[in-house]
Design a protein around this motif. Sequence first.
Motif, PDB file in Angstrom:
ATOM      1  N   HIS A 430       0.821  -1.217   0.000  1.00  0.00           N
ATOM      2  CA  HIS A 430       0.000   0.000   0.000  1.00  0.00           C
ATOM      3  C   HIS A 430       0.853   1.265   0.000  1.00  0.00           C
ATOM      4  CE1 HIS A 430       0.962   0.223   4.230  1.00  0.00           C
ATOM      5  NE2 HIS A 430       0.046  -0.642   4.635  1.00  0.00           N
ATOM      6  N   ASN A 432       1.979   3.078   2.266  1.00  0.00           N
ATOM      7  CA  ASN A 432       1.677   4.100   3.265  1.00  0.00           C
ATOM      8  C   ASN A 432       2.804   4.313   4.263  1.00  0.00           C
ATOM      9  OD1 ASN A 432      -0.791   4.894   2.307  1.00  0.00           O
ATOM     10  ND2 ASN A 432      -1.956   3.429   3.533  1.00  0.00           N
ATOM     11  N   THR A 435       4.645   7.008   2.742  1.00  0.00           N
ATOM     12  CA  THR A 435       3.792   8.199   2.809  1.00  0.00           C
ATOM     13  C   THR A 435       3.907   8.842   4.181  1.00  0.00           C
ATOM     14  OG1 THR A 435       2.226   7.232   1.236  1.00  0.00           O
ATOM     15  CG2 THR A 435       1.446   9.081   2.549  1.00  0.00           C
ATOM     16  N   CYS A 581       2.916   6.752  -2.164  1.00  0.00           N
ATOM     17  CA  CYS A 581       2.532   5.342  -2.205  1.00  0.00           C
ATOM     18  C   CYS A 581       3.099   4.656  -3.446  1.00  0.00           C
ATOM     19  CB  CYS A 581       1.008   5.197  -2.135  1.00  0.00           C
ATOM     20  SG  CYS A 581       0.106   6.127  -3.378  1.00  0.00           S
TER      21      CYS A 581
END
Length: 632
Positions: A430, A432, A435, A581
């Motif tokens: 993902h 993240n 991120t 991402c």
Amino acid sequence: MVAPLSTWPWENLGLFKYLLYGPLAAKVLYSWIYEDTLKDLWCLHILLICALRGLIHQLWSSYGSMLFLTRNRRIKQQGVDFKQIDREWDWDNFIILQALLASMACLIFPSLDGLPLWNSKGFIALFLLHVTISEPVYYWAHRVFHESYLFTHYHSLHHSSPVPHPFTAGHATFLEHLVLCVVIGIPMTGSVLMGYGSTSMIYSYVLAFDFLRCLGHSNVEVVPHEIFNKLPFLRYLIHTPTYHSLHHTEMGTNFCLFMPLFDAMGKTLKSNSWQIHEKISSDSAKYGRVPDFVFLAHVVDITSAMHVPFVFRSFSSIPFSTRIFLLPLWPITFMVMLIMWAWSKTFLITFYNLRGRLHQTWAVPRFGFQYFLPFATDGINKHIEEAILRADRMGVKVISLAALNKNEALNGGGTLFVDKHPDLKVRVVHGNTLTAAVILNEIPEDVKEVFLTGATSKLGRAIALYLCRRRVRVLMLTLSTERFQKIQKEAPADCQNYLVQVTKYQAAQNCKTWIVGKWITPREQSWAPSGAHFHQFVVPPILAFRRDCTYGDLAAMRLPDDVEGLGSCEYTMERGVVHACHAGGVVHQLEGWTHHEVGAIDVDRIDLVWEAALKHGLRPVSSTVNKQDNSL
């Protein structure tokens, strides 16, 4: 010193060069509004021909950029990068030049305005003049332009494009296009002087001329090799994209305009041209090179759906913003959206190469608003699942999920697919973790308090837990005491008091660092104090409402400098910048990590992923933001 006639007279005018069409347009409008009949039809014909010529080039460009249709037919596998796009930005200069020359001809010879609509003899004369004069003139002129001085000062500009593209056909110097005007003008002028000229002849020849030039520069082999096996003589009468691409590769062969016959006569025909053509044409039925990494994106909204290379190449090469010229296309895009909703599958949009690895972007055929329709979630998950399984069958190493494709409520940040298919070889990411790292590294070290919206989301949780370990007070906006307490208990015991639940925006009226993970209205922004900075990880980005505050971009990173073939911007990102991402998946692939990155973010891995990204040459975009924040 600049060589004579190597630059265009209007090259410094920018978009104002299109005002050169003004007198023609003004003449047509005046005649239409103030006169009983439309006089000087030649003005209208010139404008129509110019528009159709531009349309032919655009349609070829769109087709060549539809990788979901053409990826296996591409001749040169490199992508068209930003440098080539910028060099070819004014590819249509030749259309303006020929419009001006045609206008001069019509003014000098008024009889041209009275040509009949059709004359079959004119097509015969046109063809004979083209074959006997235009083809040999172009062939020998082209060979001369490959001589040392002329190539260095003129023709090298055309060959500076590493990947042939329909716009490359028009990318040349002023002198070369003056020569081309002679080549294209001889058959039409000769037919008219013989008394066989017609309007349909002029339209047909000019548009066919452009069509064949775009064909040769398309970099997509569309001519089936079987036709040459059945009718061998045709290979000397019509060139193919492969045939002309070989000229761009080796330059000393295949000089012809459209007919390889003249290369055969001039002994400049590359002997294995048709064998290479047959191989490329035959291989089109096979799947090409397997990507190492796939970024699974989605459409944000109807307007941004037009920000792709197969709509307007130049527009997709700059960061997305709403433009007026997109409005007429909005109804068409809306209809395409409905068709995609009813019948579609995940498709390839763009690609680039990084250190010998092929990276592709696929798109789930769904728009942002559809992700929030309860009855649409199963269908969206089915598309994502099919894309993951397809990548697994192909041998893709890593597939990274964009924004809404990893929504917690939709599929648990990708957990749904990993749990359902435990034997996946492709790693589902993902992104993240990176991120969160990007957002956290934007926050200056001297910040002691932040206000966090979307505080109990996957990213919000990780950011809160990381910051409280740094002894930063986090005002977590949430109405759910249960979810807040669950996150608070994950923090070390001596850091838990740094996490504070708040239920109203008023609680942050003295906090100058806002981290926005949930879309906020201008009214809600008004509670921020003057001089506040808004970091954000929400799609779409919030409106920059406050002039006395600053706004960060979405979390993103700049790809390494050695990226190759990148020629489109990712949504609102700058050139060479991708969402965090996306970058997270790149790092996962470059590091060769074998675990899935789905579900909750491992806070302990945030610094590890950040250091890995920097090690591989990815760079943060917002260094200026840090300076700005430090001054607050």
